[in-house]
Design an enzyme around this catalytic site. Structure first.
Site, PDB file in Angstrom:
ATOM      1  N   GLU A  51      22.972 -59.684  60.164  1.00 11.94           N
ATOM      2  CA  GLU A  51      24.322 -60.236  59.936  1.00 11.94           C
ATOM      3  C   GLU A  51      24.252 -61.608  59.273  1.00 11.94           C
ATOM      4  OE1 GLU A  51      26.674 -58.341  60.195  1.00 11.94           O
ATOM      5  OE2 GLU A  51      26.123 -56.838  61.691  1.00 11.94           O
ATOM      6  N   GLY A  52      25.207 -61.851  58.389  1.00 10.43           N
ATOM      7  CA  GLY A  52      25.218 -63.088  57.605  1.00 10.43           C
ATOM      8  C   GLY A  52      25.892 -64.244  58.331  1.00 10.43           C
ATOM      9  N   ASN A  54      28.597 -65.912  57.736  1.00 10.37           N
ATOM     10  CA  ASN A  54      30.042 -65.935  57.968  1.00 10.37           C
ATOM     11  C   ASN A  54      30.509 -64.962  59.029  1.00 10.37           C
ATOM     12  OD1 ASN A  54      31.123 -68.019  56.094  1.00 10.37           O
ATOM     13  ND2 ASN A  54      29.842 -66.837  54.704  1.00 10.37           N
ATOM     14  N   ARG A 292      31.412 -62.463  44.992  1.00  9.92           N
ATOM     15  CA  ARG A 292      30.264 -61.998  45.780  1.00  9.92           C
ATOM     16  C   ARG A 292      29.537 -60.944  44.963  1.00  9.92           C
ATOM     17  NH1 ARG A 292      26.691 -60.731  48.928  1.00  9.92           N
ATOM     18  NH2 ARG A 292      26.870 -60.492  51.195  1.00  9.92           N
TER      19      ARG A 292
HETATM   20  N1  GTP Z   1      26.405 -70.865  48.032  1.00  7.85           N
HETATM   21  C1  GTP Z   1      26.945 -69.645  48.067  1.00  7.85           C
HETATM   22  N2  GTP Z   1      26.377 -68.696  48.816  1.00  7.85           N
HETATM   23  C2  GTP Z   1      26.965 -67.490  48.845  1.00  7.85           C
HETATM   24  C3  GTP Z   1      28.128 -67.195  48.131  1.00  7.85           C
HETATM   25  N3  GTP Z   1      28.469 -65.919  48.384  1.00  7.85           N
HETATM   26  C4  GTP Z   1      27.558 -65.439  49.231  1.00  7.85           C
HETATM   27  N4  GTP Z   1      26.642 -66.392  49.513  1.00  7.85           N
HETATM   28  C5  GTP Z   1      25.457 -66.269  50.368  1.00  7.85           C
HETATM   29  O1  GTP Z   1      25.370 -64.951  50.798  1.00  7.85           O
HETATM   30  C6  GTP Z   1      25.612 -64.871  52.186  1.00  7.85           C
HETATM   31  C7  GTP Z   1      26.365 -63.590  52.462  1.00  7.85           C
HETATM   32  O2  GTP Z   1      27.619 -63.763  52.763  1.00  7.85           O
HETATM   33  P1  GTP Z   1      28.117 -63.821  54.218  1.00  7.85           P
HETATM   34  O3  GTP Z   1      29.554 -63.699  54.007  1.00  7.85           O
HETATM   35  O4  GTP Z   1      27.701 -64.983  54.969  1.00  7.85           O
HETATM   36  O5  GTP Z   1      27.426 -62.621  54.865  1.00  7.85           O
HETATM   37  P2  GTP Z   1      28.143 -61.555  55.672  1.00  7.85           P
HETATM   38  O6  GTP Z   1      28.614 -62.065  56.982  1.00  7.85           O
HETATM   39  O7  GTP Z   1      27.225 -60.407  55.676  1.00  7.85           O
HETATM   40  O8  GTP Z   1      29.436 -61.373  54.854  1.00  7.85           O
HETATM   41  P3  GTP Z   1      29.746 -60.648  53.523  1.00  7.85           P
HETATM   42  O9  GTP Z   1      30.118 -61.592  52.424  1.00  7.85           O
HETATM   43  O10 GTP Z   1      30.924 -59.894  54.015  1.00  7.85           O
HETATM   44  O11 GTP Z   1      28.504 -59.879  53.249  1.00  7.85           O
HETATM   45  C8  GTP Z   1      26.273 -66.172  52.573  1.00  7.85           C
HETATM   46  O12 GTP Z   1      26.039 -66.551  53.883  1.00  7.85           O
HETATM   47  C9  GTP Z   1      25.620 -67.135  51.597  1.00  7.85           C
HETATM   48  O13 GTP Z   1      24.333 -67.484  52.068  1.00  7.85           O
HETATM   49  C10 GTP Z   1      28.697 -68.226  47.337  1.00  7.85           C
HETATM   50  O14 GTP Z   1      29.707 -68.074  46.688  1.00  7.85           O
HETATM   51  N5  GTP Z   1      28.064 -69.421  47.343  1.00  7.85           N
END
Ligand code: GTP
Ligand code: NAG
Ligand code: NAG
Length: 427
Positions: A51-52, A54, A292
């Site tokens: 899990e990421g 966010n 994304r």
């Molecule tokens: N700096 C930056 N990092 C990003 C961006 N989009 C995604 N990331 C990276 O990719 C990760 C994936 O997104 P997260 O949203 O955290 O992960 P998740 O909870 O799996 O959520 P999803 O976006 O739904 O996959 C983020 O935690 C960041 O490390 C962006 O626009 N800028």
């Protein structure tokens, strides 16, 4: 626990004495001894490794709800913040990205004005060592929902998946404790759980007497009440660390002609006083985009646009809203980033130096990106990205007109391009 009850009253008295909503629960210098005499118990947790960042922020909200329920019932529970690290998306090479305390990303005093929280290292020292009394590995029910009927329940059950903990020579359990190799657990058991976070309260209060309890795979628990007052209180308390906000503000000023005074996005350091009316924030004179990529395009999802499709939409939004600048937050790889720059030469991105990246880490850079997106006059994000959802919430807190926030790109061939839901803050 009659004695605990007494002490917890004493704590409430102490809280009132401090007269402010934003101070920590106990004085920082207070000795461990007086904490223990209060029957203090520690709730630790962790989330499924893939899990990421966010989604993990969302799981924190569920656990904060559980802590509130436990404390309402009279026990002095404290939430121990799971150190950040080993996240799949944090791929910048050569930087050290484990054992990161929450204070590097969030304002601890803000979190503490919602529920009592401590960093893991503080737990180690208060607890007298890197020991966790009881780990409960949460899982679903092996049989699924029986008769298709959904009910809330928790039961001790055999572990369904291979246990990620193993016994050492002294019969302590070893495993991934956020990169703290000395940490051991005394007991590990599996619990099948189905329901909202607070269904764990009776188990923690009646079935378990251990002082420190860790819930692993805590994402198994659902929100007590998604988007209710308690949800929003916790979400509002998740104020980004000041040094990251300052970097974002500097960037806005320097590259996007955007300041809080001009844009009517004045921020109150005390989140309990931050109650901006929707529509009052104007935002900086730029379009902000969260695009994304990576795993979102590998699966050829039909709700994610091609780069060309995204750029077309960006141009049309800039024209429609009369905005001359566009800020882009993205996790695009190098090749796509080059292509994006070629298609949109006027676009602005936050590109940290190696030194800054070392300082803020991937998580801090993501927060700075989110902060800049949160201050734009108009925002458009990516379908079902929790990264975009967190930006929606931040803009809601700042008081933007929902029309400028709840927008997402559509796939090039997507038919029913449903836009994100507006979740209103309950104060
Ligand atoms: N700096 C930056 N990092 C990003 C961006 N989009 C995604 N990331 C990276 O990719 C990760 C994936 O997104 P997260 O949203 O955290 O992960 P998740 O909870 O799996 O959520 P999803 O976006 O739904 O996959 C983020 O935690 C960041 O490390 C962006 O626009 N800028
Ligand atoms: C908790 O205790 C109650 C009462 O003793 C028991 O019925 C229940 O099965 C226990 N639950 C768990 C998850 O251990
Ligand atoms: C920045 O914005 C202000 C207020 O909208 C405007 O008066 C000023 O000309 C802008 N400056 C630049 C460099 O665009």
């Amino acid at each position: 626990h009659p004695v605990c009850g007494l002490v917890s009253n004493w704590f409430q008295g102490g809280h009132q004495l401090s007269a402010s909503n934003s101070g920590p629960w106990w004085r920082p210098g207070q000795s461990a001894e007086s904490r223990f005499s209060s029957c203090g118990r520690y709730l630790l947790y962790d989330v499924n490794p893939p899990e990421g960042f966010n989604l993990r922020r969302d799981v924190y909200i569920r656990l904060a709800s559980l802590i509130k329920t436990l404390r309402k019932n009279g026990d002095d529970w404290v939430l121990v913040l799971p150190p950040w690290g080993r996240l799949y998306h944090w791929q910048s090479p050569n930087i050290h990205q484990i054992r990161i305390p929450w204070g590097e990303f969030f304002s601890l005093t803000s979190l503490q004005a919602n529920v009592p929280v401590i960093e893991y290292e503080e737990f180690i020292s208060e607890n007298g060592g890197p020991f966790i009394d009881q780990v409960l590995v949460l899982q679903n029910y092996a049989e699924g929902w029986t008769d298709g009927k959904w009910e809330e329940k928790v039961d001790e059950r055999p572990c369904i998946e291979k246990l990620m903990y193993s016994k050492d020579k002294q019969s302590f359990y070893r495993g991934w404790f956020w990169g703290y190799e000395d940490t051991r657990a005394r007991h590990v058991t599996c619990l099948s759980a189905q329901g909202h976070a607070s269904i764990m309260a009776p188990i923690l209060q009646k079935n378990i007497t251990a002082t420190s309890v860790m819930l692993d795979r805590a994402e198994t628990l659902l929100h007590d009440h998604y988007a209710g007052k308690d949800y929003w209180d916790t979400r509002r308390s998740m104020v980004f660390a000041k040094h990251l906000r300052l970097i974002g503000d500097e960037f806005r000023k320097k590259h996007l002609n955007s300041t809080d005074e001009m844009d009517r996005t004045i921020y109150n350091e005390d989140w309990t006083r931050m109650k901006a009316k929707l529509g009052t924030a104007k935002g900086g004179p730029y379009l902000a985009v969260h695009l994304r990529r990576k795993d979102f395009i590998w699966g050829h999802r039909e709700d994610v646009p091609s780069l060309k499709g995204a750029v077309k939409k960006i141009h049309s939004l800039m024209k429609k809203h009369n905005l001359g600048q566009v800020f882009i937050a993205t996790d695009a790889d190098e090749e796509e980033s080059r292509e994006l720059k070629r298609l949109l030469p006027e676009s602005v991105r936050f590109e940290p130096s190696a030194e800054d990246l070392d300082l803020f880490k991937d998580g801090g850079v993501a927060i700075i990106d989110q902060w800049i997106c949160a201050h734009a006059r108009f925002f458009i994000g990516t379908s079902v990205s929790t990264f975009s959802f967190r930006i929606h919430e931040e803009r809601e807190i700042l008081g933007f007109d929902p029309k400028t926030t709840y927008n997402r790109f559509c796939g090039d061939k997507e038919k029913d391009c449903e836009q994100p839901t507006h979740w209103k803050i309950v104060y």
